[in-house]
Every structure is written in structure tokens, then in C-alpha cells.
Design an enzyme around this catalytic site. Structure first.
Site, PDB file in Angstrom:
ATOM      1  N   GLY A  62     -46.101  -9.328 -28.426  1.00  0.00           N
ATOM      2  CA  GLY A  62     -47.524  -9.640 -28.496  1.00  0.00           C
ATOM      3  C   GLY A  62     -47.983  -9.585 -29.940  1.00  0.00           C
ATOM      4  CG  HIS A  84     -53.775  -4.491 -32.448  1.00  0.00           C
ATOM      5  ND1 HIS A  84     -53.600  -3.642 -33.513  1.00  0.00           N
ATOM      6  CD2 HIS A  84     -52.559  -4.583 -31.848  1.00  0.00           C
ATOM      7  CE1 HIS A  84     -52.329  -3.242 -33.559  1.00  0.00           C
ATOM      8  NE2 HIS A  84     -51.672  -3.801 -32.552  1.00  0.00           N
ATOM      9  CG  HIS A 127     -50.448  -2.646 -28.094  1.00  0.00           C
ATOM     10  ND1 HIS A 127     -49.722  -1.530 -28.454  1.00  0.00           N
ATOM     11  CD2 HIS A 127     -50.441  -3.463 -29.192  1.00  0.00           C
ATOM     12  CE1 HIS A 127     -49.320  -1.665 -29.712  1.00  0.00           C
ATOM     13  NE2 HIS A 127     -49.736  -2.821 -30.186  1.00  0.00           N
ATOM     14  CD  GLU A 128     -50.886  -7.333 -28.737  1.00  0.00           C
ATOM     15  OE1 GLU A 128     -51.482  -7.167 -29.816  1.00  0.00           O
ATOM     16  OE2 GLU A 128     -49.680  -7.127 -28.593  1.00  0.00           O
ATOM     17  CB  CYS A 152     -47.649  -1.179 -32.998  1.00  0.00           C
ATOM     18  SG  CYS A 152     -48.935  -2.234 -33.697  1.00  0.00           S
ATOM     19  CG  LEU A 153     -44.732  -6.638 -34.139  1.00  0.00           C
ATOM     20  CD1 LEU A 153     -45.123  -8.098 -33.961  1.00  0.00           C
ATOM     21  CD2 LEU A 153     -43.251  -6.503 -34.460  1.00  0.00           C
ATOM     22  CD  GLN A 199     -50.643  -6.579 -34.393  1.00  0.00           C
ATOM     23  OE1 GLN A 199     -50.680  -7.317 -33.429  1.00  0.00           O
ATOM     24  NE2 GLN A 199     -49.618  -5.771 -34.623  1.00  0.00           N
TER      25      GLN A 199
HETATM   26  O1  GNR Z   1     -43.713  -5.980 -29.750  1.00  0.00           O
HETATM   27  C1  GNR Z   1     -44.450  -5.152 -29.208  1.00  0.00           C
HETATM   28  N1  GNR Z   1     -43.963  -4.399 -28.188  1.00  0.00           N
HETATM   29  C2  GNR Z   1     -44.748  -3.638 -27.349  1.00  0.00           C
HETATM   30  C3  GNR Z   1     -44.114  -2.769 -26.459  1.00  0.00           C
HETATM   31  C4  GNR Z   1     -44.851  -2.011 -25.576  1.00  0.00           C
HETATM   32  C5  GNR Z   1     -46.228  -2.126 -25.554  1.00  0.00           C
HETATM   33  C6  GNR Z   1     -46.880  -2.960 -26.443  1.00  0.00           C
HETATM   34  C7  GNR Z   1     -46.140  -3.720 -27.325  1.00  0.00           C
HETATM   35  S1  GNR Z   1     -46.956  -4.807 -28.389  1.00  0.00           S
HETATM   36  C8  GNR Z   1     -45.822  -4.950 -29.698  1.00  0.00           C
HETATM   37  C9  GNR Z   1     -46.278  -6.034 -30.674  1.00  0.00           C
HETATM   38  C10 GNR Z   1     -47.575  -5.606 -31.317  1.00  0.00           C
HETATM   39  O2  GNR Z   1     -47.684  -4.809 -32.195  1.00  0.00           O
HETATM   40  N2  GNR Z   1     -48.668  -6.131 -30.832  1.00  0.00           N
HETATM   41  O3  GNR Z   1     -49.864  -5.758 -31.295  1.00  0.00           O
HETATM   42 NI    NI Z   2     -49.595  -3.729 -32.058  1.00  0.00          NI
END
Ligand code: GNR
Ligand code: NI
Length: 167
Positions: free
Chosen positions: A46, A137, A133-134, A91-92, A51
Site C-alpha cells: 500500500g 497516513h 494504515h493508509e 511501513c515504507l 508518503q
Molecule cells: O507494505 C506495507 N505492508 C504492510 C503490512 C501490514 C500492514 C500495513 C502495511 S502497509 C505497508 C506499505 C506502507 O507503508 N503503506 O503506507
Molecule cells: Ni505506511
């Protein structure tokens, strides 16, 4: 198409609150394409516009094994949330850190697609975790900020050490 630069925690710009997209036009469709390319290249499941330092309510997600199930959500809104699960997340923007956070188990999300058409989806499991999660952000929140202060300070120390090693 272009691969965009991903901001890294604790960058202040990750705390900006994204504003809604008013018109889904070619510029937004280009953003979606570039975000998708950036997510696949990373690789991640995601990515939120925040980001890549674009403060508009746009997210891309692909939780498929085959990496051929791109979903774009423009102005996503959780319209119902039920249950509670602990979800191991990464998270990236926080490379190398994996921690469990509380999430709703089952959500219904409303958003616009790349043609500006509204749609709704129900999600559980990894997809539900990723959408939450997104959307966090877009609201200027990074998942580590849901953890205890002790864990947060350990993470900040670890990131500082990693940063020194790569300099
Ligand atoms: O790549 C991602 N893996 C992930 C694994 C578990 C829950 C959420 C994520 S999102 C993350 C990519 C990212 O940072 N998205 O904002
Ligand atoms: Ni993230």
C-alpha cells in the site's frame, strides 16, 4: 510514469493532514499511476499520497500474491468498523520496523475510483489492516505513534543508528 521519493519517519511532513480531491482529473490519475509504480518498486502492499509528499486523499493498495490487483481509493472514508484485531504492520516510511497495532477487524469503506465514481467495499484481514494504515497516513499519523512511548523511543534510536550506518 515515475518512481517517487518516499518520506521517512520522523519527517515532519508525514504529520500533514491531506485534503480531499475535488475533481478526479488526469493529474490525479497520473498521481495514482506514479504511486502504484512506487509501491510495486518498493515493494509494498500500500502507499498513501502523504508518503510521497503529496497532501491529497489518495491511496493505492495491492494485497494480491500475483501483484496484479491494484486498487486506488480517492477520498476514502470508513463508514463502518467492527471488531478488534492485533495486526503486525510495517511501513515504507519506517523501514525495518515491524510491530503489532490494534485495528478494526471488519470495515466498510466508501471512496471514489479513478473515474471519479463512488464505490464501497467490505474488507477484513490484511486488506482491512492496510486500508486503515493508509487512511491514518492521510490523517498525518504513522503506525508507530500508536505504540507505547517506550517502544517509540526505541524505534527512534534504532532508526538513528540505521541512518548513521548508511551514511
Ligand atoms: O507494505 C506495507 N505492508 C504492510 C503490512 C501490514 C500492514 C500495513 C502495511 S502497509 C505497508 C506499505 C506502507 O507503508 N503503506 O503506507
Ligand atoms: Ni505506511
Amino acid at each position: 510514469m515515475a518512481i517517487l521519493n518516499i518520506l521517512h519517519y520522523p519527517d515532519e511532513r508525514l504529520h500533514k493532514v491531506a485534503r480531499p480531491v475535488e475533481i478526479v482529473d488526469d493529474e490525479i490519475r497520473r498521481l495514482v499511476e506514479d504511486m502504484a509504480e512506487t509501491m510495486y518498486d518498493a515493494p509494498g502492499i500500500g502507499l498513501a499520497a502523504t508518503q510521497v509528499n503529496v497532501h491529497l486523499r489518495v491511496i493505492v493498495i495491492d494485497t494480491s500474491e500475483e501483484r496484479n490487483g491494484l486498487c486506488a481509493f480517492i477520498n476514502p472514508r470508513i463508514i463502518s468498523a467492527n471488531g478488534q484485531v492485533l495486526s503486525e504492520e510495517g511501513c515504507l516510511s519506517v523501514p525495518g520496523i515491524y510491530e503489532s497495532v490494534d485495528r478494526a477487524e471488519h470495515i466498510v469503506v466508501e471512496a471514489l475510483d479513478q473515474d471519479g465514481q463512488p464505490f464501497q467495499i467490505e474488507a477484513t484481514g490484511l486488506l482491512a489492516n492496510c486500508i486503515q494504515h493508509e487512511i491514518d497516513h492521510l490523517d498525518g499519523k504513522v503506525f508507530v505513534e500508536k505504540l507505547s512511548r517506550l517502544k517509540q523511543s526505541r524505534i527512534l534510536n534504532k532508526l538513528k543508528k540505521n541512518h548513521r550506518k548508511t551514511m
